[in-house]
Design a protein around this motif. Sequence first.
Motif, PDB file in Angstrom:
ATOM      1  N   GLU A   1      32.636  37.203  51.487  1.00 46.82           N
ATOM      2  CA  GLU A   1      31.669  36.999  50.405  1.00 46.82           C
ATOM      3  C   GLU A   1      32.358  36.676  49.082  1.00 46.82           C
ATOM      4  OE1 GLU A   1      27.552  39.384  50.891  1.00 46.82           O
ATOM      5  OE2 GLU A   1      29.268  40.641  50.408  1.00 46.82           O
ATOM      6  N   GLY A   2      33.659  36.625  49.108  1.00 47.17           N
ATOM      7  CA  GLY A   2      34.419  36.460  47.880  1.00 47.17           C
ATOM      8  C   GLY A   2      35.014  37.792  47.463  1.00 47.17           C
ATOM      9  N   PRO A   3      36.133  37.772  46.760  1.00 45.76           N
ATOM     10  CA  PRO A   3      36.795  39.018  46.389  1.00 45.76           C
ATOM     11  C   PRO A   3      35.964  39.817  45.395  1.00 45.76           C
ATOM     12  CG  PRO A   3      37.818  37.166  45.268  1.00 45.76           C
ATOM     13  CD  PRO A   3      36.849  36.589  46.255  1.00 45.76           C
ATOM     14  N   PRO A   4      36.073  41.157  45.442  1.00 43.62           N
ATOM     15  CA  PRO A   4      35.360  41.980  44.467  1.00 43.62           C
ATOM     16  C   PRO A   4      35.954  41.819  43.072  1.00 43.62           C
ATOM     17  CG  PRO A   4      36.800  43.343  45.809  1.00 43.62           C
ATOM     18  CD  PRO A   4      36.857  41.962  46.387  1.00 43.62           C
ATOM     19  N   ASN A   5      35.197  42.241  42.059  1.00 44.41           N
ATOM     20  CA  ASN A   5      35.702  42.192  40.687  1.00 44.41           C
ATOM     21  C   ASN A   5      36.828  43.196  40.459  1.00 44.41           C
ATOM     22  OD1 ASN A   5      33.888  40.189  39.815  1.00 44.41           O
ATOM     23  ND2 ASN A   5      32.298  41.694  39.361  1.00 44.41           N
ATOM     24  N   LEU A   6      36.715  44.360  41.082  1.00 39.39           N
ATOM     25  CA  LEU A   6      37.719  45.401  40.878  1.00 39.39           C
ATOM     26  C   LEU A   6      39.011  45.050  41.611  1.00 39.39           C
ATOM     27  CD1 LEU A   6      35.519  48.600  41.391  1.00 39.39           C
ATOM     28  CD2 LEU A   6      36.275  47.618  39.221  1.00 39.39           C
ATOM     29  N   GLN A   7      40.136  45.250  40.940  1.00 38.82           N
ATOM     30  CA  GLN A   7      41.429  45.033  41.573  1.00 38.82           C
ATOM     31  C   GLN A   7      41.809  46.195  42.479  1.00 38.82           C
ATOM     32  OE1 GLN A   7      43.510  42.436  41.375  1.00 38.82           O
ATOM     33  NE2 GLN A   7      42.390  41.219  39.868  1.00 38.82           N
ATOM     34  N   GLU A   8      41.358  47.395  42.114  1.00 38.20           N
ATOM     35  CA  GLU A   8      41.784  48.602  42.811  1.00 38.20           C
ATOM     36  C   GLU A   8      40.637  49.594  42.839  1.00 38.20           C
ATOM     37  OE1 GLU A   8      45.819  50.486  42.065  1.00 38.20           O
ATOM     38  OE2 GLU A   8      44.510  51.941  41.061  1.00 38.20           O
ATOM     39  N   TYR A   9      40.565  50.355  43.912  1.00 38.13           N
ATOM     40  CA  TYR A   9      39.569  51.426  44.045  1.00 38.13           C
ATOM     41  C   TYR A   9      40.343  52.679  44.457  1.00 38.13           C
ATOM     42  CZ  TYR A   9      34.945  53.420  45.054  1.00 38.13           C
ATOM     43  OH  TYR A   9      33.798  54.180  45.032  1.00 38.13           O
TER      44      TYR A   9
END
Length: 419
Positions: free
Chosen positions: A83-91
């Motif tokens: 779906e495309g990469p998330p906005n967050l770089q890290e969780y």
Amino acid sequence: MRVTYKRLFQPGFERWEMAILPAHLLSRAHLAEEAARVGRDPKAYTVRDAQFNRRPVGSGPFRFDAWRTDQFIRLRRFDGYWEGPPNLQEYLIRIIPDTLTAEVAFYAGTADAYTAQPHQIARLQDDPRFHATQRLALGYTYIGYNMRRPIFQDVRVRTALGMAINVDEIIKFVLYGQGERATGPYARQLDFTDPTVRPLPYDPEGAARLLAEAGWKKNADGILEKNGTPLAFTIITNAGNEERSAVMVIAQNAWRRLGVKVDALSLEWAVFINQRVDKGDFDAVVLGWAMDLSADLYQIFHSSQTGDFQLNFVGYKNPEVDALIVRIRQEYDHARQVAMARELHRRIFHDQPYTFLYVRRVLSLMDAKIVRMIRRPDGTAEYLPFTPNKLGSIGFHLNEWIKTPRPVLPPFRPTLSES
């Protein structure tokens, strides 16, 4: 892909709702190779033992990066997500066993999300620094009776023990009012729950009459006995859970006032589950179920599931309930399934294998600087409020989450009914 079952099985689709598992890490051949590498018996080495459990591989928008026991689990963005990469770089999921330390970390801004303790809800639910979503937990807390024990095989005894406990006071003083009575085996939010079933009344005198009717009389020491055998047992729960420990002590005191000789014991989690609950080695237990959205209660209440390491660990057996559970599994018409599930609710409530206690209200808090962000066709950012689902969860749009330097939208705060 076509899947054909040998018999009617309505929960089939639901049972497929899980993460895709990597065959190259969990196949029998790979597990045998892994067992040999770590010096274990390949025949006894199962998915439960696999290194996958400490370094999982999934199919979501984040990749597993690191897990430090009792410290944190860190996920990194997966740029190739479909779906495309998330906005967050890290969780980063911090592991903070102490509730006070977790609260302080949240206030200090070193944690962005936090589940409030019951005594904090009234104070935090309107705090403008946080988004706040409140919902009923998808599950319930209960006291389970080991029906292999002779003293618990009479429904009048189990019912009397439930009637002796003032659950409303537990909700008021232990949960600070943040809970509702439970009456049966389904989550309160589901239409499988029969709304006509009323909770057991708090009625110690009625409980005493039921026990007398069942043949239990007080001896010279004020202890109930029958044919020379005292009404005596031990109730257990897991150590470190203050809420369950409080429930255990309240139940113990209520039963002692009836004339029951009862001891209370808290056990370390691994011993509690693996040695006592999973092996049916207990009298009564304070526990809770986190439920799903299904009408299927086969694993928890069907009589075929009473063996070691199975979920009907209280040993509940009722042929009529067994038949009803199977019929529910085979019914594809939702209205008919609801009608049968409500009948199942009524039958299990009548049998009282559990004293159904309460459902918690849960307040989830998140830093107000976290919002949803999407990109317009021209590349500019558009900020959106959170959208909870029917059960109050706001995690569906996780890929759109982003943390801004300062709040860009008013704090999100639906009511419990809206959630």
